[in-house]
Design an enzyme around this catalytic site. Sequence first.
Site, PDB file in Angstrom:
ATOM      1  N   LYS A  82      10.844   6.163  -0.359  1.00 31.52           N
ATOM      2  CA  LYS A  82       9.961   6.058  -1.530  1.00 31.52           C
ATOM      3  C   LYS A  82       8.697   6.909  -1.329  1.00 31.52           C
ATOM      4  O   LYS A  82       8.376   7.289  -0.191  1.00 31.52           O
ATOM      5  CB  LYS A  82       9.589   4.584  -1.765  1.00 31.52           C
ATOM      6  N   ARG A 136       5.538 -11.370  -4.291  1.00 29.97           N
ATOM      7  CA  ARG A 136       5.527 -10.138  -5.070  1.00 29.97           C
ATOM      8  C   ARG A 136       6.600 -10.181  -6.144  1.00 29.97           C
ATOM      9  O   ARG A 136       6.288 -10.249  -7.319  1.00 29.97           O
ATOM     10  CB  ARG A 136       5.713  -8.946  -4.116  1.00 29.97           C
ATOM     11  N   HIS A 173      11.623 -10.082   1.662  1.00 28.07           N
ATOM     12  CA  HIS A 173      10.695  -9.140   2.297  1.00 28.07           C
ATOM     13  C   HIS A 173       9.615  -9.958   2.993  1.00 28.07           C
ATOM     14  O   HIS A 173       9.091 -10.906   2.427  1.00 28.07           O
ATOM     15  CB  HIS A 173      10.078  -8.239   1.223  1.00 28.07           C
ATOM     16  N   ARG A 230      16.073  -2.044   6.149  1.00 21.94           N
ATOM     17  CA  ARG A 230      15.365  -1.109   5.249  1.00 21.94           C
ATOM     18  C   ARG A 230      14.306  -0.425   6.119  1.00 21.94           C
ATOM     19  O   ARG A 230      13.220  -0.950   6.342  1.00 21.94           O
ATOM     20  CB  ARG A 230      14.718  -1.873   4.088  1.00 21.94           C
ATOM     21  N   TYR A 233     -22.689  18.727  -0.514  1.00 17.25           N
ATOM     22  CA  TYR A 233     -23.299  17.932  -1.598  1.00 17.25           C
ATOM     23  C   TYR A 233     -24.233  16.858  -1.049  1.00 17.25           C
ATOM     24  O   TYR A 233     -23.912  16.182  -0.069  1.00 17.25           O
ATOM     25  CB  TYR A 233     -22.210  17.245  -2.419  1.00 17.25           C
ATOM     26  N   CYS A 250     -15.772  17.779   0.221  1.00 15.98           N
ATOM     27  CA  CYS A 250     -15.723  18.172  -1.192  1.00 15.98           C
ATOM     28  C   CYS A 250     -14.292  17.982  -1.716  1.00 15.98           C
ATOM     29  O   CYS A 250     -13.397  17.588  -0.984  1.00 15.98           O
ATOM     30  CB  CYS A 250     -16.139  19.620  -1.357  1.00 15.98           C
ATOM     31  N   MET A 251     -14.112  18.303  -2.976  1.00 13.44           N
ATOM     32  CA  MET A 251     -12.788  18.129  -3.570  1.00 13.44           C
ATOM     33  C   MET A 251     -11.740  19.004  -2.874  1.00 13.44           C
ATOM     34  O   MET A 251     -10.615  18.560  -2.641  1.00 13.44           O
ATOM     35  CB  MET A 251     -12.841  18.462  -5.068  1.00 13.44           C
ATOM     36  N   ASP A 252     -12.118  20.229  -2.521  1.00 13.90           N
ATOM     37  CA  ASP A 252     -11.127  21.190  -2.037  1.00 13.90           C
ATOM     38  C   ASP A 252     -11.504  21.852  -0.717  1.00 13.90           C
ATOM     39  O   ASP A 252     -10.779  22.723  -0.240  1.00 13.90           O
ATOM     40  CB  ASP A 252     -10.935  22.305  -3.077  1.00 13.90           C
TER      41      ASP A 252
END
Length: 377
Positions: free
Chosen positions: A40, A139, A170, A223, A269, A315-317
Site C-alpha cells: 500500500k 478501526r 489486526h 501480511r 525564511y 523551504c518548500m523545495d
Amino acid sequence: MVTATLRPTRVRVNETAIFENVQHALAQLKEETALFAVVKADGYGHGLLRVARVAQKAGASGFCVAVLDEALALRQAGFTAPILVLGIIEPAYAAIAAANHVAVPVGSAAWLDEALPHLQDPALPPLRVHLAMDTGMGRIGFRDVAALKAACAVAVANPQAFEIEGLFTHFATADEPDTTYFKLQVARFQAFLAALPTKPRYVHVANSATSLWHQACNGNVIRFGVAMYGLNPSGRAIEATPYPLKPAMSLVSTLSFVKQIEAGEAVSYGATYHAAEAEWIGTVPMGYADGWLRRLQGFHVLVDGQFCEIVGRVCMDQFMIRLPHAYPTGTAVVLVGQSGDQTITLQDVADYSQTIHYEIACGLAARLPRESVAPVK
Ligand SMILES: *Cc1c(COP(=O)(O)O)cnc(C)c1O
C-alpha cells in the site's frame, strides 16, 4: 504529478534488501503459511510495482493494498496473484473488485446488503470477502459473534455474489514489549474462530510485528509490510529481531549552491539562523514539498562522511546546511543512508521529527524519482 528527474535528488531503493527481507521472513514460517506483501501507499514510498515484482520473486504469494485503485494498478501491470484491499471500499465499487478478482474486507452485514445489488451480473465472479474481526484495534470489523453470524448468513444466502475467502484481525500493540493487550486480542480472535462452523481458506492476523515477535499466531498468511522494507516495526522499542532487517531506502542529493557567509549573517525564511563565524553554507535541492519536513531544521545530513547541520528553516523545495569547509557544487549529499563510516536511518529522521519511520517513508512525494539499486533480475 511531475516527477523531477532533472534534479539530482533521488529515493534509492535497494531491491536486494527487499528480496532478502522477504526470504528471511518466509524461512521463519511454517510450510503452510503464505506471505502477502503489503504494498500500500506506493509500497511505503518505495514504488508499488517495483516492490510487488521483487516480493513475488522472493516468494510472496499475494499482495495487500489499502485502496481499490492500488489493486487495479497491480492487475493492470499484469499481477495475477491474490490481492486483498485492507480498507472498506464503497459498496458501489463491489463489481469492480469482483471483476478484477480483488478481495475486500467486510465488517458488517449492512455492507453486504448494500453491495448485493451491484453484484447481480451473472458474468461476474463472486466477490471474495475477508471477514474483519475488531478484536481491539477499533478501526473496522465485527465486534461480536452475533454480528459476524448475521453477515455470514447474508453471504451464504448469496453464493453467486459472495465468496467468504478469509477471516482476519489486526493487532494494535504487536510491536510493544508489553503483551497484555496483544493477548486480549488473541483471546477475542479465538472466540470468534470457535463460533464459526467452518474456517475460510485464509485466516490471518499477522502484520510484520506479529510475524517477528509472536510467530505462534501467524494464521496461514502473514501480511508482511514494514519489515519487508527493512524497518523495525517497533521503532527502537524491541531491538532484537529473529533475522536482520535490511533497510531498502536511501535518500540522496547533491549540493546545488555553495557559498561562504560572514559571522552574524542569516540563512532562510524568518532569518532564524545566524552564522556564529564565517561559515560555508551548502544548498540542497529538496524541501517539505518533497516530504523533507520543515521541522527537520537542526537535524543533519551527511557530506563526505561528515554530519552537517540543517541550518535555517527548511523551504518548500530547498534547504541549507553548514559545511565544515568549501565543497564544490555537485558534491553528494546523503539524507538517509551511508556516507563514509556514518549512517542516517529513517528511524533517526523519524526520531528527530517526533514521528515513526512509516510516516517519513510514505510521506516522500511523487516528485522524487525512485531509482533501483542492487536490482533483482
Ligand atoms: C498496513 C497493514 C499491515 C502491515 O503492517 P506492517 O506494520 O507494515 O507490517 C497489515 N495489516 C493491516 C490490516 C494493515 O493495515
